[in-house]
Design an enzyme around this catalytic site. Structure first.
Site, PDB file in Angstrom:
ATOM      1  CD  GLU A 354      -2.856  -1.207   2.404  1.00  0.00           C
ATOM      2  OE1 GLU A 354      -2.684  -0.258   3.297  1.00  0.00           O
ATOM      3  OE2 GLU A 354      -3.688  -2.119   2.468  1.00  0.00           O
ATOM      4  CG  ASN A 397      -0.532  -6.994  -1.214  1.00  0.00           C
ATOM      5  OD1 ASN A 397      -1.302  -7.579  -2.028  1.00  0.00           O
ATOM      6  ND2 ASN A 397      -1.001  -6.708   0.039  1.00  0.00           N
ATOM      7  CG  HIS A 433      -9.625  -5.764   1.436  1.00  0.00           C
ATOM      8  ND1 HIS A 433      -9.967  -6.679   2.425  1.00  0.00           N
ATOM      9  CD2 HIS A 433      -8.463  -5.197   1.632  1.00  0.00           C
ATOM     10  CE1 HIS A 433      -8.679  -6.895   2.882  1.00  0.00           C
ATOM     11  NE2 HIS A 433      -7.773  -6.335   2.403  1.00  0.00           N
ATOM     12  CD  GLU A 463      -4.444  -7.603   2.163  1.00  0.00           C
ATOM     13  OE1 GLU A 463      -5.258  -6.983   2.848  1.00  0.00           O
ATOM     14  OE2 GLU A 463      -3.270  -7.581   2.120  1.00  0.00           O
ATOM     15  CG  ASP A 465     -12.422  -8.955   2.961  1.00  0.00           C
ATOM     16  OD1 ASP A 465     -12.482  -7.899   2.152  1.00  0.00           O
ATOM     17  OD2 ASP A 465     -12.153  -8.927   4.082  1.00  0.00           O
TER      18      ASP A 465
HETATM   19  C1  XIL Z   1      -5.518  -5.676   8.696  1.00  0.00           C
HETATM   20  C2  XIL Z   1      -5.836  -6.869   9.581  1.00  0.00           C
HETATM   21  O1  XIL Z   1      -6.964  -7.727   9.166  1.00  0.00           O
HETATM   22  C3  XIL Z   1      -6.520  -6.454  11.095  1.00  0.00           C
HETATM   23  O2  XIL Z   1      -6.534  -7.324  11.926  1.00  0.00           O
HETATM   24  C4  XIL Z   1      -5.198  -5.271  11.614  1.00  0.00           C
HETATM   25  O3  XIL Z   1      -5.856  -4.679  12.772  1.00  0.00           O
HETATM   26  C5  XIL Z   1      -5.169  -4.242  10.446  1.00  0.00           C
HETATM   27  O4  XIL Z   1      -4.732  -4.974   9.582  1.00  0.00           O
HETATM   28  N1  XIL Z   1      -4.583  -4.225   3.736  1.00  0.00           N
HETATM   29  C6  XIL Z   1      -3.718  -5.182   4.492  1.00  0.00           C
HETATM   30  C7  XIL Z   1      -3.810  -5.747   5.550  1.00  0.00           C
HETATM   31  O5  XIL Z   1      -2.637  -5.119   3.537  1.00  0.00           O
HETATM   32  O6  XIL Z   1      -2.495  -5.988   6.169  1.00  0.00           O
HETATM   33  C8  XIL Z   1      -4.755  -5.374   6.590  1.00  0.00           C
HETATM   34  O7  XIL Z   1      -4.866  -6.214   7.675  1.00  0.00           O
HETATM   35  C9  XIL Z   1      -6.228  -4.905   5.797  1.00  0.00           C
HETATM   36  C10 XIL Z   1      -5.898  -4.122   4.684  1.00  0.00           C
END
Ligand code: XIL
Length: 787
Positions: A354, A397, A433, A463, A465
């Site tokens: 990010e 990522n 996400h 990731e 969801d």
């Molecule tokens: C998130 C986790 O899911 C949480 O448990 C934590 O508190 C914060 O991080 N993008 C990412 C992940 O690359 O590392 C993040 O994970 C969600 C968004």
């Protein structure tokens, strides 16, 4: 044709790795506990230094007492012991500590059931606490002659006694006040002030055949149904996984679901900066190591996440007033140490996470690393990462750039820039996400994957969801669950259609543990399994896309035969059977299972007989002739038909139903020249071949299969012990009836029958046909050389 050489491979002895400690006569190591320095996960305990092959515990002004509550524990069943090779700098107070019940409240001794045994002032002392007093009960034993501050200690519970052994000799014993009545033993050490204890070896043992286990939530092996997402994905080598929190492995449903569905895990948080370097130069790998241990136990891969991110930075760093040069050295050391620790054990890493902003011109977003290290920080991070683990694939990522659009163009230009500067990068992680209203389209995702692929980059969905509005109970509407299934289906379809999309991960596995409800209030239900671990419509759509992928063809059965006679179309209980067909295996060559009892799942292949999985001997795929050798379960003896299916890669073949017959004999045979000889042995186990012909009057051992039911059959897949057949076979050699001395199961084998006969005195010299019959069922003839 089948020959005995294949069957002989069935028995491969199991050998335990070497250890400097040995169990006493009649005892064996508890499985997995022959090296408790390595398996003990001591880096999870504080106050202990883990070296290669040793542990060091130092006490300064107070006792340093360690109980490894996050590592594996023993679950003793009956007698057991813990062995340790201990070396101390002085003779005061260094103990092996075994805790049955941790202290429950207040003072250290309240509720505590603990036994310490070690050297204290030149004698062996055993102290135990039973939860009611700070003062332990003590027993002491003189040190054996010649023993000093370096001893091999064994503390054993034998019956109602605790016995102490030093350097192999028993010093004595005392009554066990029930220290381990909880059924759990935590392992630990206790060191008196100013002393240092080095533990050079540690193990746990039990009498052979007893049921003590070494247990930790992250050591559980999931039951594989053969139909998990990982099984469906297997033939193409596709990675399917999710974000994992190892603390949740203590929920058995979670541990089972993760191992059953996924072949890849990524720690949701435990490999991030603040978790892995909680204090300057102090690294913590405990939870990440638990993920790696679970992966090893369950045949899975692990990806690392992440090295460089604006978030999850520890306060010691961000408040530390470090100079740019110092911050750069901290990041380099961090990458080196963390990736170095996992080198060779992780397949890939999100090196930078990010880094790009969400609006034009989509450049590097403000962050600690940009401020401190400048525009070069991404380049440097990838170079340090490549140096730390040259074999790991390195990913950039990010979120919001999965389809087409400004951010996606920004990511594309950014990684193109990295490549043009020869920065080592292998792939781009598309986080995904999303929610059903904002999800990118299948065609945009596919186009984006294609343009990244044209740069030579892999992509993973890293990731995913799909968050849904939920009610107060956390439930989403059926309509939303259906749209969610479509979003998952579109993303998986785009990925499967893109040759460079090599992995797909969801951010969690169950709605029970997901970051969505706390991060996006009012939303939830974002994953593939619901809070009860039940598959949601989205699970079916992901499985459906994987299944329809042309790389996973449906297995099909052509014939089921007796393993020796190859007589097709019926089975007998307990026999070795051979099943021929197509798409039964992704392996090539002949793959034998090792060890007994035989497994019911091997190389992603299982054979179901009347709904239970049959023990497997071997899987062959030679010259596109695919076959599976399995044992027909003994239970079919009570049935008139057997319904047989093959499960491979989560796909089930058609069902084939064959009659169960009481016998279908076949003599194991081998070809020599144009002749088909039987595997028939002299009484000294020498094969009767043309160089070693049989003499009239001698007793020979005929190896065969398909003789049907026996008295007291062994468990399916387990070694036989010479059980007699119920039916009586007859044998002719050269057309002359031979007297049968024994007919039963060949000892130590599975599914192999043995018939001992006397070669008739009047049989003629030359290669004579041998036929084995039970009632009207006759084996095909094989030849036996007669002198
Ligand atoms: C998130 C986790 O899911 C949480 O448990 C934590 O508190 C914060 O991080 N993008 C990412 C992940 O690359 O590392 C993040 O994970 C969600 C968004």
């Amino acid at each position: 044709m089948r020959s005995l050489y294949r069957l002989l491979f069935i028995l491969i002895p199991l050998t335990a790795p070497a250890s400097s400690l040995a169990p006493r006569s009649g005892w064996v190591f508890v499985p997995g506990a022959q090296d408790l320095i390595q398996a003990g996960m001591w880096n999870c305990a504080s106050g202990i230094t883990v070296g290669t092959g040793s542990l060091t515990i130092t006490a300064t002004t107070a006792y340093n007492t360690i109980s490894n509550t996050t590592g594996p524990v023993l679950h003793p069943r009956g007698d057991f012991s813990v062995l340790a090779q201990l070396s101390a700098t002085s003779s005061t107070g260094t103990f092996l500590t075994l805790v049955g019940t941790l202290n429950t409240s207040g003072q250290f001794w309240q509720g505590l059931k603990r036994l310490d045994v070690g050297v204290d002032n030149k004698v062996i002392v055993a102290n135990y606490w039973t939860g009611t007093s700070a003062t332990p009960t003590a027993h002491s034993f003189p040190l054996p002659a010649g023993a000093g501050d370096s001893i091999t200690l064994e503390v054993a519970r034998i019956g109602a006694e605790i016995a102490v052994f030093v350097n192999g000799s028993e010093l004595g014993s005392f009554g066990d006040p029930g220290i381990f009545s909880s059924g759990t033993v935590y392992l630990g050490f206790n060191v008196a002030p100013q002393n240092t204890l080095t533990v050079l070896a540690m193990a746990a043992a039990m009498p052979a055949g007893s049921a003590t286990t070494l247990f930790a939530p992250y050591m559980q092996v999931a039951t594989r149904s053969g139909a998990g997402l990982r099984d469906i994905a297997a033939s193409s080598g596709f990675l399917i996984g999710g974000a994992i929190n190892p603390v949740d492995f203590s929920d058995p449903g979670y541990a089972q679901a993760v191992g059953r569905e996924f072949n890849l895990m990524v720690p949701e948080n435990d490999m991030k900066f603040a978790e892995t370097e909680p204090a300057p130069h102090q690294f913590s790998f405990c939870l990440g190591d638990q993920i790696v241990a679970y992966a090893q136990a369950n045949g899975m891969s692990v990806r690392g996440h992440n090295q460089v991110w604006e978030l999850d930075l520890p306060a010691w760093l961000t408040n530390g007033n470090y100079s740019s040069a110092e911050a750069s050295a901290i990041l380099e050391e961090h990458i080196n140490t963390v990736m170095g620790h996992y080198k060779g054990r992780l397949i890939e890493w999100d090196v930078v996470n990010e880094a790009l902003s969400d609006s034009a011109p989509y450049g590097l977003k403000p962050s600690y690393w940009l401020t401190q290290l400048g525009n070069n920080y991404v380049d440097m991070a990838f170079q340090w990462a490549h140096a730390a683990d040259p074999n790991a694939k390195l990913f950039y990522n990010d979120y919001g750039g999965e389809g087409l659009g400004g951010k996606s163009d920004g990511i594309y230009a950014f990684v193109q820039g990295l490549l043009s500067r020869n920065i080592p990068i292998n792939g781009v992680g598309l986080q995904m996400h999303v929610d059903p209203t904002s999800a990118p389209s299948e065609s945009d995702i596919a186009s984006n994957m294609a343009r990244l692929g044209a740069l030579g980059l892999e992509v993973h969905v890293t990731e995913m969801d799909v968050r849904l509005p939920v009610d107060a109970a956390g439930n989403a509407s059926a309509a939303d669950l259906a749209s969610q299934a479509t979003v998952y289906q579109n993303v998986m379809t785009a990925c499967q259609a893109s040759p460079n999309c090599t992995g797909f991960l969801t951010w969690g596995i169950t709605d029970l543990y997901s970051w969505i409800p706390s991060t996006f209030p009012g939303f939830g239900a974002a994953l593939l399994l619901d809070t009860q671990y039940q598959p949601k419509p989205a699970y079916a759509s992901v499985a459906g896309v994987l299944r329809s992928n042309s790389k996973t063809p449906v297995p099909s059965i052509a014939t089921v035969t007796n393993g020796a006679s190859f007589a097709a179309g019926s089975v007998t209980p307990g026999e070795i059977a051979t099943l021929f067909g197509q798409n039964l295996t992704s392996a090539t060559g002949i793959n034998f299972t090792s060890g007994l009892p035989l497994p019911s799942e091997f190389l992603n292949v299982a054979v179901s007989v009347n709904g239970s999985l049959a023990p497997l001997f071997a899987i062959d795929n030679v010259n596109n002739q695919e076959q599976i050798n399995f044992q027909v379960p003994w239970e079919v003896g009570s049935k008139s038909t057997a319904q047989i299916e093959v499960l491979h890669n989560g796909m089930v073949s058609q069902s084939v139903t064959v009659p169960v017959v009481s016998a279908q004999p076949g003599i194991i045979n081998y070809n020599s020249g144009a002749n088909n000889f039987g595997v028939i042995l002299h009484a000294n186990f020498q094969l009767a071949d043309i160089n070693h012909p049989v003499m009239p009057g001698e007793t020979v051992l005929i190896y065969c299969t398909g003789l049907g039911a026996v008295q007291s059959p062994p468990a399916d897949g387990a070694a036989a012990n010479g059980q007699n057949t119920i039916a009586n076979p007859t044998v002719t050699i050269g057309g002359i009836s031979a007297s049968v001395a024994f007919s039963g199961l060949a000892p130590d084998f599975v599914g192999l029958n043995q018939v001992n006969v006397v070669v008739p005195a009047t049989v003629k010299p030359g290669n004579q046909p041998v036929i084995l019959s039970i009632g009207s069922a006759a084996s095909p003839p094989v030849l036996l050389p007669v002198q």
